[in-house]
Design a protein around this motif. Structure first.
Motif, PDB file in Angstrom:
ATOM      1  N   ASP A 174      10.745  22.604  74.879  1.00  0.00           N
ATOM      2  CA  ASP A 174      11.144  21.301  75.413  1.00  0.00           C
ATOM      3  C   ASP A 174      11.843  20.449  74.362  1.00  0.00           C
ATOM      4  N   LEU A 175      11.441  20.592  73.093  1.00  0.00           N
ATOM      5  CA  LEU A 175      12.103  19.832  72.033  1.00  0.00           C
ATOM      6  C   LEU A 175      13.569  20.229  71.907  1.00  0.00           C
ATOM      7  N   ARG A 186      13.479  20.030  65.469  1.00  0.00           N
ATOM      8  CA  ARG A 186      12.844  18.750  65.775  1.00  0.00           C
ATOM      9  C   ARG A 186      11.344  18.763  65.480  1.00  0.00           C
ATOM     10  N   ARG A 223      15.390  21.640  74.447  1.00  0.00           N
ATOM     11  CA  ARG A 223      16.066  21.243  75.691  1.00  0.00           C
ATOM     12  C   ARG A 223      16.365  19.747  75.726  1.00  0.00           C
ATOM     13  N   SER A 224      15.476  18.950  75.153  1.00  0.00           N
ATOM     14  CA  SER A 224      15.710  17.504  75.151  1.00  0.00           C
ATOM     15  C   SER A 224      16.782  17.095  74.146  1.00  0.00           C
ATOM     16  N   ALA A 225      17.041  17.933  73.150  1.00  0.00           N
ATOM     17  CA  ALA A 225      18.082  17.633  72.158  1.00  0.00           C
ATOM     18  C   ALA A 225      19.464  18.065  72.628  1.00  0.00           C
ATOM     19  N   ALA A 238      22.477  17.590  78.655  1.00  0.00           N
ATOM     20  CA  ALA A 238      21.821  17.801  79.945  1.00  0.00           C
ATOM     21  C   ALA A 238      22.516  18.918  80.712  1.00  0.00           C
ATOM     22  N   GLN A 279       9.489  28.932  69.935  1.00  0.00           N
ATOM     23  CA  GLN A 279      10.451  27.945  70.412  1.00  0.00           C
ATOM     24  C   GLN A 279      11.652  28.603  71.068  1.00  0.00           C
ATOM     25  N   GLN A 327       6.180  23.668  74.772  1.00  0.00           N
ATOM     26  CA  GLN A 327       6.337  22.396  74.062  1.00  0.00           C
ATOM     27  C   GLN A 327       7.446  22.491  73.026  1.00  0.00           C
ATOM     28  N   ALA A 348      20.448  14.585  64.982  1.00  0.00           N
ATOM     29  CA  ALA A 348      20.675  14.551  66.426  1.00  0.00           C
ATOM     30  C   ALA A 348      22.165  14.680  66.730  1.00  0.00           C
ATOM     31  N   ASN A 373      10.092  13.983  62.312  1.00  0.00           N
ATOM     32  CA  ASN A 373      10.923  12.783  62.509  1.00  0.00           C
ATOM     33  C   ASN A 373      10.683  11.770  61.405  1.00  0.00           C
TER      34      ASN A 373
END
Length: 493
Positions: free
Chosen positions: A220-221, A195, A223-225, A228, A258, A217, A133, A198
């Motif tokens: 989104d993995l 991602r 974008r969330s990593a 912002a 992805q 989906q 991360a 885990n």
């Protein structure tokens, strides 16, 4: 994961549980040994590779090695190259072929190295959130290496790229997701989606039976990593062998889903091309006509990095454990990233780029002259295909009935290419039907079919082909651009 096995970690910051964890680690070692997958030879010679110390707090406990051509000018690109399990920085330096293109095109290389102190099999811990991360563990150590290299070599921070094999490829995907503001592009060789895992158990699942998530989906993995508000994303190349039994070829399709989703583009390729040696390149253009994602499928290749030993301009590397003689992945990746253009000059983009004519195999172009230009570079699909001192160019040797996207750039007196033009699109005339027999996985990865709900369908016709797996073999006939029909009973081209 890695070359042969999920990288069971020897954690630095917490104690490894006994009992089952010790049994699993021992079993993984036995699997590697019985499969003959641990490299037995010592690291290859690494003349010219230099260790760099003092590159930051190094929370991931990695080592930094670097290579830079002599007299490298400031403002040159930078490439980070991550080795796979059981490998080292010197091994990757010696076999991958990247030093050749550092010399040819002029950029610096950094080879991060992990060790058995981090992981029993010397794999990057791509499956550990605390190491993959943003701002944590090994990921932060690699980012600190980027900062140190930029300081050492004066590298252009707009042209930093990252690539990796196997565990290094999986870590590359995670780095692209965590640091899209750092990397302009990446190349994932025999790797996995960002991602995907885990933990150890999830690593096995990703390798051998990757989750069939939707493109959104998977996106989104990423974008969330990322930080912002991120709106600019790296350009991503995906390399995968169709005979890889360690990282299943389906991972390439999930990676494509992805990163095309991250870019906001569809999963149907803009075009496909044969590179020889059983390699198919599928290109996914962004809204401006530039390649955003490319998938390289190498027919019959197992788990490893594609190399092509030799002295030719398109050849590179040397064979070894997990360095497989097929095609030079470094050459095609460097061109995809634009490392062969000599840098960004000050000249403006040519205007008025137009298609003046097409045949079955050629496209002719014209554009307006740029003051101060000594020559022009012509790009097809973002890859340089020729140079000319005039304001016209004819591209030859093309496939019939195929659509191509072109741009051009002016070259100044220092040999630097300026801003690329707006794209122009051309379609060659005619069409030559072709036949393809392969497993449904391979058809999907090559862009001849798509999968939905675990089943495969022919692109264009939508004909049902059966389960999405490597055991269902079908023959498809391409009867028009991006249109395939089932032809199991016979397929005369």
């Amino acid at each position: 994961m890695g070359q042969s096995h999920p990288p069971f970690r020897r954690t630095r910051s917490r104690r490894i549980l006994g009992g089952i964890r010790r049994w699993v680690t021992a079993a993984a070692g036995a699997l590697a040994l019985t499969g003959g997958l641990i490299a037995a030879s010592p690291p290859a010679s690494a003349a010219g590779l230099t260790q760099v110390t003092g590159f930051g707090t190094n929370p991931g406990n990695l080592s930094m090695y670097a290579y830079a051509p002599e007299a490298l000018p400031a403002g040159a690109p930078l490439v980070i190259a991550l080795h796979g399990c059981t490998q080292s920085a010197s091994d990757y330096y010696a076999h991958s072929g990247w030093p050749k293109f550092a010399d040819t095109y002029g950029f610096a290389l950094v080879f991060p190295q992990t060790s058995s102190a981090n992981n029993a099999n010397s794999c990057f811990n791509w499956f550990e959130p605390g190491d993959s991360a943003r701002g944590q563990g090994e990921a932060l150590s690699i980012k600190q290496m980027v900062d140190r290299a930029v300081s050492l070599y004066g590298s252009d921070t707009r042209r930093v790229h990252i690539t990796g094999l196997s565990a290094g490829g999986a870590m590359t995907a995670n780095m692209l997701a965590a640091y899209p503001d750092v990397f302009a592009g990446g190349a994932i060789a025999s790797g996995l989606p960002a991602r995907c895992a885990n933990g150890v158990a999830a690593a096995y699942t990703c390798m051998y039976s990757p989750p069939d998530r939707s493109p959104a989906q998977w996106g989104d993995l990423v974008r969330s990593a990322a930080p912002a508000g991120t709106t600019s994303w790296p350009r991503v190349a995906i390399w995968q062998g169709t005979a890889d039994t360690t990282v299943k070829p389906a991972n390439a399709a999930e990676l494509r889903d992805q990163w095309t989703n991250v870019w906001g583009i569809g999963q149907t390729p803009s075009r496909t091309e044969s590179l020889g040696a059983g390699t198919t390149r599928s290109v996914y253009d962004d809204a401006s006509g530039r390649p955003a994602v490319e998938v390289y499928s190498v027919s019959g290749m197992g788990h490893g990095l594609a190399v092509d030993p030799g002295s030719g301009p398109e050849q590179c590397g040397s064979t070894g454990t997990y360095y497989l003689d097929t095609v030079c992945s470094g050459y095609h990746t460097a061109r995809f990233w634009g490392l062969d253009d000599g840098g960004t000059g000050s000249l403006p983009a040519p205007t008025g780029l137009t298609v003046t004519g097409t045949t079955d195999t050629t496209v002719s172009l014209n554009w307006k002259a740029v003051d101060g230009a000594t020559s022009y570079i012509v790009y097809r699909g973002g890859t340089k295909v020729g140079t000319t001192t005039s304001t016209s160019y004819t591209d030859t040797g093309l496939a019939t009935g195929t659509t191509y996207t072109y741009t051009a750039a002016a070259v100044d007196t220092a040999g630097a290419a300026g801003v690329v033009s707006s794209p122009a699109t051309a379609t060659t005339t005619g069409f030559t039907p072709t036949c393809h027999t392969a497993g449904n996985y391979d058809h999907t990865v090559a862009g001849r079919a798509y999968q939905s709900g675990g089943h495969t369908y022919a692109k264009g016709s939508g004909q049902a082909m059966g389960l999405w797996n490597t055991f269902t073999i079908r023959t498809l006939k391409q009867t028009a651009p991006a249109y395939y029909v089932i032809a199991d009973s016979g397929c005369p081209a």
